[in-house]
Design a protein around this motif. Structure first.
Motif, short mmCIF file in Angstrom:
data_model
loop_
_atom_site.label_atom_id
_atom_site.label_comp_id
_atom_site.label_asym_id
_atom_site.label_seq_id
_atom_site.Cartn_x
_atom_site.Cartn_y
_atom_site.Cartn_z
N GLY A 174 66.16 -42.31 10.52
CA GLY A 174 65.37 -41.52 11.49
C GLY A 174 64.11 -42.40 11.50
O GLY A 174 63.25 -41.77 12.34
N TYR A 175 63.81 -43.48 10.82
CA TYR A 175 62.64 -44.19 11.34
C TYR A 175 62.66 -44.89 12.62
O TYR A 175 63.87 -45.22 12.90
CB TYR A 175 62.55 -45.07 10.12
N VAL A 176 61.62 -44.71 13.25
CA VAL A 176 61.59 -45.26 14.65
C VAL A 176 60.33 -46.18 14.82
O VAL A 176 59.34 -45.74 14.22
CB VAL A 176 61.46 -44.12 15.85
N ASN A 178 57.10 -48.14 16.15
CA ASN A 178 55.92 -47.44 16.88
C ASN A 178 55.93 -48.19 18.25
O ASN A 178 55.32 -49.29 18.28
CB ASN A 178 54.69 -47.47 16.12
N GLY A 179 56.26 -47.60 19.36
CA GLY A 179 56.05 -48.13 20.76
C GLY A 179 54.67 -48.52 21.18
O GLY A 179 54.39 -49.55 22.01
N LEU A 180 53.71 -47.77 20.55
CA LEU A 180 52.43 -47.96 20.86
C LEU A 180 51.66 -49.41 20.40
O LEU A 180 50.77 -49.69 20.93
CB LEU A 180 51.38 -47.07 20.26
N MET A 186 46.98 -50.56 21.60
CA MET A 186 46.78 -50.32 20.01
C MET A 186 46.32 -51.68 19.66
O MET A 186 45.62 -51.68 18.37
CB MET A 186 48.11 -50.18 19.87
N ILE A 189 42.51 -51.16 19.20
CA ILE A 189 42.18 -50.40 18.04
C ILE A 189 42.45 -51.43 16.76
O ILE A 189 41.64 -51.24 15.90
CB ILE A 189 43.07 -49.45 18.10
N CYS A 193 39.64 -52.13 13.95
CA CYS A 193 39.91 -51.94 12.74
C CYS A 193 39.29 -53.37 11.64
O CYS A 193 38.88 -52.98 10.71
CB CYS A 193 41.33 -51.41 12.13
N TRP A 196 35.80 -53.47 11.81
CA TRP A 196 35.30 -52.20 10.67
C TRP A 196 35.23 -52.68 9.29
O TRP A 196 34.51 -52.71 8.67
CB TRP A 196 36.25 -50.96 11.06
N TRP B 149 57.57 -36.29 10.16
CA TRP B 149 56.75 -37.97 9.76
C TRP B 149 55.78 -38.37 10.91
O TRP B 149 54.89 -38.73 10.71
CB TRP B 149 57.64 -38.83 8.93
N PHE B 186 53.60 -42.22 23.63
CA PHE B 186 53.35 -43.77 23.83
C PHE B 186 53.95 -44.24 22.77
O PHE B 186 54.72 -45.29 22.84
CB PHE B 186 51.89 -44.27 24.06
N ALA B 187 54.06 -43.77 21.45
CA ALA B 187 54.36 -44.51 20.24
C ALA B 187 55.91 -44.12 19.93
O ALA B 187 56.61 -45.07 19.63
CB ALA B 187 53.70 -44.00 18.93
N TYR B 188 56.46 -42.98 20.31
CA TYR B 188 58.01 -42.50 20.24
C TYR B 188 58.51 -41.86 21.44
O TYR B 188 58.62 -40.76 21.47
CB TYR B 188 58.09 -41.64 19.06
N PRO B 189 58.46 -42.86 22.49
CA PRO B 189 58.84 -41.97 23.79
C PRO B 189 60.19 -41.08 23.77
O PRO B 189 60.29 -40.08 24.39
CB PRO B 189 58.93 -42.93 24.64
#
Lengths: 208, 399
Positions: A174-176, A178-180, A186, A189, A193, A196, B149, B186-189
């Motif tokens: 079930g892991y996907v 991260n499209g961002l 991103m 960001i 970081c 930072w 998650w 946006f991360a998990y469309p």
């Protein structure tokens, strides 16, 4: 001895205290564009490093003969020539990566780091020091690129340098990805970081 | 109550400075202020406070959210048992929905409050109440099948990057709950759009498992219209029966957990307006802006299905009503001046319908519209204040 200390600072300063991206905040645009994967980020970092170092040397050699009124044009010609050489080289020997980098190799010409180093350092220093300065700044740029790309590729595509890191069983569980991470927002960001963390570690960089 | 007070007074020195567990003082503060009013007086600055502090404000918002939350839970169960073709009655439907929503609610609170407490500890401040509403909002604006998650990652991202880095409760530029949703979107469309995520077809805590029956389609009305050709299609529910305006108004349609029922949301709106917690001007102008823009698209819009959608349908579908009542009115991110509120709300409504109609990639535009206007809230205020100064200066100078 004193001279050596100075040269060492010229080379190593840009890696941390004087980093072109995380302290001077230059070259952000390309840092967002080419860091989706590690490979193009590495190639871009090395290309910029070579171009800054060599153009610094060339400009430093002829710095006393350049008329002040046309110095920007002269600098641009030198950078453009080097960029073209690097671009042709990549097309010949690393075509896939050059396609991925598309216009960004050509756009090194407009990279603020280059013009900044030429104006601020090479126009007033000897060739050897200029070479080290260019090398250091290019390296400082490359480090930030690679760190950003590391996180973007790991979390965005589950791989590093094209090799699969996240095992297939995770995806089945079930892991996907991260499209961002694939989007430039991103990357910005992540850069924030890095800045930072950099400032948290190096107290000298913090504003009072 | 005295019993609780005694326990708190007894363990207090352990958590105070120099005590054995001083490191956990933020956690202790949070529990203490939640249970009793702390016995502390102001040491400097303002000494007279209004009785309606931020804790009471937040609690009022939670009460206003409860109708939509309860309806949302029932609707989750209702849709689920239709999809697997079983009849179980009202209470079983509600219980199923409750069990399905509860894990999301818990994850949202545990992750969000955990980060809040750590941040408060670092800043040496009390834990602020702001997260209680945010944590309640998050499960209401995500599809029921969002993996836990993902909720945890998105909540952590939003609380850290939309709130804590700006200074915590009261200083955030963006609505934190909406940033959570935007991150997920946006991360998990694939987990946030399409027609497979809005109705739960698997079980909740090993109960209510079943196979989706033939003819089942989990598309939301806005999802249906997004793929339609030119003319407005007749909306249908998950079994293909036609649905109309009133079905969407009552809310027994697929959608994010708490956003489907305009009726329940309006009940909450009444609570917010009567207690004076949220601005009726913003709510009204969001609806006004949406209706206005929808009418314009009806008259001169492109020849697509959603451009022909009547204005009153725009207001009851998707997250429009929920955004207008609970998100746009967030006092931290909205405009503060009275004129500014009208402009701010109106532009949210306009933007939401523009995004819905003109961008086929985003069938729902409310989230992006509110986040976009969050940025402009302060700017609107600035212009309103400047205009006022100019007006009054003119009055002074003319004498």
């Amino acid at each position: 001895m004193k001279m050596n200390e100075e040269l060492k600072n010229t080379l190593l300063g840009p890696l941390s205290k004087n980093n072109p991206i995380s302290v001077q905040v230059l070259g952000i645009c390309s840092a967002l564009a080419v860091t989706v994967e590690m490979k193009p980020a590495l190639v871009m970092g090395v290309s910029v490093m070579i171009i800054v170092a060599l153009s610094n040397v060339v400009i430093s050699l002829i710095r006393n003969t350049i008329p002040n009124s046309v110095r920007i044009i002269v600098q641009l010609v030198v950078v453009a020539a080097l960029v073209t050489v690097v671009s042709e080289f990549l097309k010949a020997f690393a075509f896939d990566v050059s396609v991925q980098l598309s216009v960004y190799i050509g756009l090194i010409i407009t990279n603020c780091i280059l013009m900044g180093r030429l104006e601020a350092f090479a126009m007033a220093n000897k060739p050897w020091a200029s070479f080290l300065d260019g090398l250091g700044n290019g390296l400082g740029y490359a480090i930030i690129l690679v760190v950003t790309a590391f996180f973007r590729e790991l979390f965005g595509s589950g791989s590093l340098l094209g090799y699969r890191i996240v095992p297939q069983s995770w995806y089945e569980a079930g892991y996907v990805d991260n499209g961002l991470m694939m989007l430039p927002s991103m990357a910005l960001i992540l850069l924030a970081c890095i800045i930072w963390v950099h400032r948290a570690v190096d107290k000298e960089l913090q504003e009072k | 109550m005295n019993f609780i007070k005694k326990i708190i007074d007894r363990v207090k020195p352990t958590f105070s400075e120099g005590g054995k567990l001083a490191k956990l003082h933020s956690l202790f503060d949070a529990v203490e202020t939640f249970l009793v009013v702390p016995n502390e007086t102001t040491k400097n600055g303002v000494h007279i406070h209004d009785a309606i502090d931020s804790k009471r404000t937040m609690f009022t918002v939670i009460i206003a959210l409860i109708p939509a939350m309860l309806f949302g839970m029932w609707n989750v169960g209702y849709q689920h048992f239709i999809a697997i073709g079983q009849e179980v009655g009202f209470f079983a439907e509600f219980a199923f929905g409750f069990l399905a929503v509860l894990p999301i609610l818990l994850v949202s609170y545990i992750v969000g409050l955990g980060i809040e407490i750590v941040a408060a500890q670092i800043r040496k401040e009390e834990v602020a109440e702001g997260y209680f509403v945010t944590g309640f909002l998050i499960p209401m604006i995500v599809p029921i099948d969002t993996p836990l998650w993902m909720v945890a990652v998105a909540t952590a991202f939003a609380v850290i990057f939309a709130k804590e880095v700006f200074g915590g409760t009261g200083y955030n530029i963006f609505n934190v709950a909406l940033i959570t949703r935007a991150f997920l979107f946006f991360a998990y469309p694939t987990a946030m759009s399409g027609d497979a995520v809005w109705v739960r077809t698997r079980d909740a805590f090993w109960w209510g498992a079943g196979e989706a029956v033939d003819g089942f389609s989990g598309a939301t009305p806005l999802g249906q219209i997004g793929v339609a050709e030119t003319s407005t299609p007749a909306f249908h529910d998950i079994m293909g029966n036609p649905i109309g305006f009133w079905d969407a108004f009552i809310g027994w349609i697929p959608g994010s957990v708490g956003e489907t029922s305009t009726l329940a949301i309006l009940l909450g709106a009444i609570v917010l307006i009567v207690t004076g917690v949220a601005s009726w001007k913003i709510m009204l102008s969001v609806f006004g802006g949406g209706a206005f823009m929808a009418l314009i698209f009806n008259l001169w819009g492109p020849d697509t299905a959603i451009a022909h959608l009547p204005w009153y349908e725009h207001l009851v579908l998707g997250g429009f009503a929920f955004g207008a009542v609970f998100m746009a009115t967030d006092p931290v991110t909205a405009a503060r001046t009275e004129t500014g509120k009208w402009i701010y709300g109106f532009l949210i409504g306009v933007m939401a319908v523009i995004i819905r109609v003109l961008n086929p990639g985003y069938p729902e535009g409310m989230m992006l519209a509110i986040l976009l206007m969050n940025v402009f809230g302060c700017l609107i205020d600035w212009f309103v204040v400047q205009a006022n100064i100019k007006k009054r200066l003119k009055r002074v100078n003319s004498k």
